[in-house]
Design an enzyme around this catalytic site. Structure first.
Site, PDB file in Angstrom:
ATOM      1  N   ASN A   1      -0.150   4.541  -0.494  1.00 47.17           N
ATOM      2  CA  ASN A   1      -0.710   5.809  -0.008  1.00 47.17           C
ATOM      3  C   ASN A   1      -1.360   5.713   1.366  1.00 47.17           C
ATOM      4  OD1 ASN A   1      -3.075   4.446  -0.546  1.00 47.17           O
ATOM      5  ND2 ASN A   1      -3.769   5.808  -2.186  1.00 47.17           N
TER       6      ASN A   1
ATOM      7  N   ASP B   1      -8.070 -14.149 -18.554  1.00 43.55           N
ATOM      8  CA  ASP B   1      -9.012 -14.709 -17.591  1.00 43.55           C
ATOM      9  C   ASP B   1     -10.120 -15.483 -18.313  1.00 43.55           C
ATOM     10  OD1 ASP B   1     -10.028 -14.729 -14.763  1.00 43.55           O
ATOM     11  OD2 ASP B   1     -11.724 -13.710 -15.703  1.00 43.55           O
TER      12      ASP B   1
ATOM     13  N   GLU C   1      -5.756 -18.777 -18.917  1.00 41.01           N
ATOM     14  CA  GLU C   1      -6.398 -19.432 -17.784  1.00 41.01           C
ATOM     15  C   GLU C   1      -7.528 -20.257 -18.382  1.00 41.01           C
ATOM     16  OE1 GLU C   1      -8.994 -18.667 -13.727  1.00 41.01           O
ATOM     17  OE2 GLU C   1      -9.414 -17.644 -15.605  1.00 41.01           O
TER      18      GLU C   1
ATOM     19  N   ASP D   1       0.848  -1.195   0.000  1.00 41.02           N
ATOM     20  CA  ASP D   1       0.000   0.000   0.000  1.00 41.02           C
ATOM     21  C   ASP D   1       0.882   1.242   0.000  1.00 41.02           C
ATOM     22  OD1 ASP D   1      -1.835   2.005   0.463  1.00 41.02           O
ATOM     23  OD2 ASP D   1      -2.285   1.399   2.520  1.00 41.02           O
TER      24      ASP D   1
END
Length: 557
Positions: free
Chosen positions: A39, A223, A282, A37
């Protein structure tokens, strides 16, 4: 736990000039919301990823695959895309994406991004216009809108079920407020399926490919690559086992022959660009032979080997899947891929901690020590096999699944629907730990979007770095050996050696891998000089080696 370590990982990963880099690449999957992370809002982002790229270079991987970061309502963790050319504000901006791509390339790392072509978000401009314009709208032809069955159209158009559970159809409301047509969604209702028979859909995705290729990405993980084309007439499937929906059986909405024409056209787009850009499928299919159809010379470059991922820690079962995988890929000239964990299944350190046969979605922690020992051994076995390997973020730390998340914090959409996927995928998505202390163990300054266990600190990058017995240093050493030894990486076969029951032993040139999948130490003839062991010290007496239970060892002949 004493471990023999190789030399430090100081060799640079593959550079942009290497040809066919994908044939032996080790590709690291980053799940953006759970990696780092930048920010301090509790959610991982592109700036966090950029700041941790040096860590990935030091780890020794060749490429980084980023799960979706596109503009999305996040009904399914970003796999519901509203705008394929925009970054969701929770992850940053296009400038941040550009910085990640550029800095990765400067470090010798490649970037693969997720592409979600089977369905969009219901907030996508096309779908919203289709709803507003009502029946007869040309936009409806880009999805699967159908009138319902029954006297007043009150029944779904067919009996298909969603992978997440419940019907695969949702009824719309007409602009005048009356009940309307139904639309197809193989996943959540917020994810309407595209109609890939429509030329506008095909044109749009070729344009999306070029957009990101122009940004500099090195490839796409596609995907639900097996799901784009549906059988003519959308026929009923009748009584079935829900698990078959995942690709374990022939279904009219998965693995249709028409998908291959799409990928041949995509391959032509990639060929317009320099630098060996790649497509990764995938594709959940009934057999590895069906998977091989996706990686024929004019289609995709790689396909995930889900048959291997679901294999138990058992020598006979592993050997059968390894042989079948290599044999299936050999005729089409594609590399075999190997993977143990990803963002959709229970981490293998927890799967192997439980009795075999429980599947890839588990709710129990099992025997943590046993699971970690087997996971480390399975990793060395995987990295010794011919082809390309995938590493899911945090597995290099030996992270277990978080099986005790409270129901109120779960966000997996299938958790809230009946009879579909297990719904416990959040357990493998908990943000990873970077430091021993801190409110989120170094993940970010503002906590984490899923709660991390109190034990996370001792599994952190900081805690494991420099510890020769740690799982992190095992991965670093294994990846260094893999780069340094020409026998490892790309290849089409292994030479199986005689071994006791429960033990896998194979040779690749001057390299031998021995994996003991049993719960007892096994004596084997000494193959040569020990390079690396996944666990306890290998005892060597005269011309024999005692390989401990659930341990894999690498040898130089």
């Amino acid at each position: 736990m004493t471990q023999h370590l190789a030399a430090p990982a100081d060799a640079a990963p593959a550079t942009g000039t290497q040809s066919d880099w994908w044939r032996d690449a080790v590709i690291y999957q980053v799940y953006p919301r759970s990696f780092a992370d930048g920010n301090g809002d509790g959610m991982g982002d592109l700036e966090g990823i950029r700041s941790r790229l040096p860590y990935l270079k030091e780890l020794g991987v060749d490429a980084v695959w980023l799960s979706p970061f596109y503009a999305s309502p996040q009904a399914d963790a970003g796999y519901d895309v509203a705008d394929y050319r925009a970054i969701d504000p929770m992850f940053g901006t296009l400038h941040d994406a550009d910085a990640v791509i550029r800095e990765a390339h400067e470090l010798g790392l490649r970037i693969i991004v997720d592409l979600v072509p089977n369905h969009s978000s219901d907030q996508h401009e096309w779908f919203q216009r289709a709803l507003r314009e009502g029946p007869g709208s040309p936009l409806r032809e880009r999805y699967h809108f159908r009138p319902g069955k029954g006297k007043n159209g009150e029944l779904p158009p067919n009996d298909w079920e969603s992978i997440f559970g419940g019907p695969a159809w949702t009824r719309t409301e007409n602009p005048d407020g009356t009940p309307g047509e139904w639309y197809l969604h193989l996943f959540a209702p917020e994810q309407p399926d595209f109609n890939w028979e429509h030329p506008a859909v095909r044109d749009e995705f070729r344009s999306i490919l070029r957009f990101w290729l122009d940004m500099g990405v090195d490839g796409f993980r596609v995907d639900v690559a097996h799901g784009l084309v549906k059988a003519d007439g959308l026929p009923d499937i009748g009584a079935h086992d829900q698990l078959k929906l995942l690709g374990n059986d022939v279904m009219p909405f998965f693995d249709q022959e028409g998908v291959h024409e799409i990928y041949r056209s995509w391959r032509k787009v990639l060929s317009e660009y320099d630098g060996e850009r790649v497509l990764v499928a995938e594709a959940w299919t009934p057999t590895v032979e069906r998977t091989a159809n996706y990686v024929r010379p004019d289609e995709m470059h790689q396909a995930f080997n889900f048959q291997y991922l679901g294999t138990h820690w058992d020598a006979a079962e592993l050997r059968a899947v390894i042989d079948a995988s290599l044999a299936a890929m050999r005729p089409v000239g594609a590399p075999t891929t190997w993977v143990l964990s990803n963002h959709d299944v229970t981490r293998h350190a927890t799967r192997f901690a439980n009795p075999a046969g429980l599947g890839t979605q588990l709710r129990t922690p099992g025997d943590r020590e046993l699971g970690l020992r087997r996971a480390r051994a399975a990793t060395l076995l995987m990295l010794a096999l011919p082809g390309s390997a995938y590493v899911y973020q945090g597995e290099e730390l030996g992270l277990p699944d978080v099986t005790d998340l409270p129901d109120e914090v779960r966000q997996d959409p299938s958790f809230f629907r009946a009879t579909g996927q297990d719904g416990f995928r959040d357990g493998c998505r908990v943000p990873i730990p970077w430091t021993v202390g801190g409110s989120s163990y170094g993940f970010g300054a503002g906590g984490s979007w899923l709660p991390q266990p109190a034990t996370w600190g001792r599994l952190s990058v900081e805690a494991q770095t420099g510890d020769p017995t740690s799982t992190l240093e095992l991965y670093r050493s294994a990846l260094a050996v893999r780069r340094e030894r020409p026998e490892l990486g790309a290849g089409e076969s292994v030479e199986w050696l005689e071994a006791p029951e429960g033990v896998l032993s194979f040779r690749r040139g001057g390299f031998v891998c021995i994996a003991n999948t049993t719960g007892r130490a096994i004596t084997v003839p000494l193959p040569g000089r020990l390079l690396l062991s996944s666990g306890e010290e290998i005892r060597i007496v005269d011309d024999e080696a005692l390989v401990p239970a659930d341990t894999t060892a690498w040898w130089a002949v």
